[in-house]
Design a protein around this motif. Structure first.
Motif, mmCIF file in Angstrom:
data_model
loop_
_atom_site.group_PDB
_atom_site.id
_atom_site.type_symbol
_atom_site.label_atom_id
_atom_site.label_comp_id
_atom_site.label_asym_id
_atom_site.label_seq_id
_atom_site.Cartn_x
_atom_site.Cartn_y
_atom_site.Cartn_z
ATOM 1 N N PHE A 18 105.436 55.093 121.299
ATOM 2 C CA PHE A 18 104.125 55.347 120.696
ATOM 3 C C PHE A 18 103.297 54.059 120.650
ATOM 4 O O PHE A 18 103.748 53.047 120.107
ATOM 5 N N GLU A 50 103.345 58.620 124.199
ATOM 6 C CA GLU A 50 102.631 57.333 124.120
ATOM 7 C C GLU A 50 101.429 57.341 123.172
ATOM 8 O O GLU A 50 101.161 56.382 122.471
ATOM 9 N N PHE A 67 107.713 61.544 119.540
ATOM 10 C CA PHE A 67 106.479 60.836 119.908
ATOM 11 C C PHE A 67 106.305 60.854 121.412
ATOM 12 O O PHE A 67 107.275 60.925 122.167
#
Ligand code: FAD
Length: 358
Positions: free
Chosen positions: A145, A261, A259
């Protein structure tokens, strides 16, 4: 010949000060080592709008009530002022900033290594709190992330995330209070493991504390307490949280699955772009300085009986949570643990016939 203290308290927060209050009534030679530049401990680092859950009179350390607050619930600055005045009122011998890096035990004496010198003591009370150990649960893709990860221990005010899409994770009081103010300036979603429970509006931290205490004593007596009553984990309806409820933002959703990116994936596979995640997911225990004693058991704890370390003579742990004394992580609750601890330290030193002045 180096000075050997009867006891050294590591940590100059509310827990350390409460222990010192009782030790000063003895003849023991003691000192507190605290690594902050000034009094206030964890309260120095809380977010700007942080308030207590209970009125001042029910948020006090032994011996001296917290002065009445200008507002219903005292703010962070007032707690810091109280801890500062408490320290001065009782002339508590705090040395700061002194960071204890390692505590070792040799021939019945503790050696406390700090950057400038090594201190020696016959007993040690560790009162280093939890703030140093922010906890963030494992989520797949966490490090992929690219947005902002902010733990509640790093959160100061809503300006840090103004205008962003923010997930607030954690169903405790930190989550509720941070959501309440961030939702005024950002697009928020509140992520909790399950639906949260709210206390009635007229129930503050004092009522909660009294009921938890009654339940605790019932359990001590082997009775079956009424568990349907309020729990210490329920959300206290402090004014900003009530205001957030009126705006309709006190709604929770269950956790995302992972998550990617630039956002998160929900369990049904839907993706959602996200700029920041504020983790209100609690703390572990700041016990790294005791690593070389090899006492850690599961979940970063140390085996204790009351506050006394079972596997290490001469060591006590105060203020880390219910496992080191019921409600010991609160201003009003730590006094009981501190009194018992000071009495045990004195008795231990008498028995081992080492105490200075005896
Ligand atoms: P700390 O305050 O963390 O003090 C420990 C001190 O030891 C710190 O100064 C630290 O820097 C120092 N230290 C750590 N490691 C070392 C080392 N190796 N060497 C030297 N020094 C070291 N409590 C209440 O009573 N009432 C409330 O209403 C309330 N509300 C809260 C609301 C929120 C959102 C949160 C997060 C907490 C709240 N608390 C409340 C709890 C309270 O903030 C903490 O439990 C309390 O600060 C713990 O006190 P302590 O003295 O044990 O630890």
């Amino acid at each position: 010949m180096a000075t050997i203290f009867d006891t050294i308290i590591i940590g100059g927060g509310q827990s350390g000060l409460a222990c010192a209050y009782y030790l000063r009534r003895t003849k023991l030679r003691y000192v507190l080592l605290d690594d902050q530049p000034a009094p206030g401990a964890a309260w120095r680092s809380g977010w700007d709008s942080l308030t207590l859950f209970s009125p001042a009179a029910f948020s006090s350390l032994p011996g001296w009530l917290m002065p009445e607050s200008r507002q219903q619930l005292p703010g962070r600055e007032e707690v810091i002022a109280y801890l500062t005045a408490y320290e001065n009122r009782y002339s508590l011998p705090v040395e700061r900033p002194v960071h204890v890096q390692d505590v070792c035990y040799r021939d019945g004496i503790f050696e406390l290594k700090t950057p400038k010198k090594t201190y020696h003591a016959r007993t040690v009370i560790s009162a280093t709190g939890t703030f140093r150990k922010p906890f963030i649960p494992d989520y797949p893709g966490y490090s992929k992330f690219k947005g902002l990860h902010l733990h509640s221990s790093e959160y100061k005010n809503p300006d840090q995330v103004a205008g962003k899409r923010v997930l607030i994770v954690g169903g405790g009081n930190s989550g509720a209070q941070i959501l309440a103010e961030v939702s005024r300036v950002a697009d928020t979603k509140w992520v909790t493991l399950e639906e949260v429970t709210y206390l009635p509006d007229d129930v503050d931290g004092k009522v909660l504390f009294d009921q938890a205490t009654a339940r605790y004593y019932a359990m001590q007596k082997g009775e079956q307490p009424d568990l349907s009553r309020y729990s210490l984990g329920s959300i206290v309806m402090v004014p900003p949280v009530k205001e957030a409820r009126a705006r309709g933002v006190l709604k929770t959703v269950r956790p995302f699955a992972q998550f990617y990116e630039t956002g998160v994936v929900w369990p049904d596979g839907k993706k959602e772009e996200t700029d920041a995640v504020i983790w209100c997911t609690g703390f572990g225990y700041a016990l790294d300085h005791l690593a070389c004693l090899h006492l850690l058991i599961e979940k970063g704890k140390i085996e204790v009986e009351g506050t006394r370390a079972v596997q290490q003579p001469g060591l006590w742990l105060v203020g880390y949570g219910n496992w080191t004394g019921f409600a010991s992580a609160t201003l009003i609750g730590v006094g009981r643990s501190a009194r018992q601890t000071a009495a045990e330290v004195e008795e231990y030193l008498l028995k081992t016939a080492h105490a200075a002045g005896y």
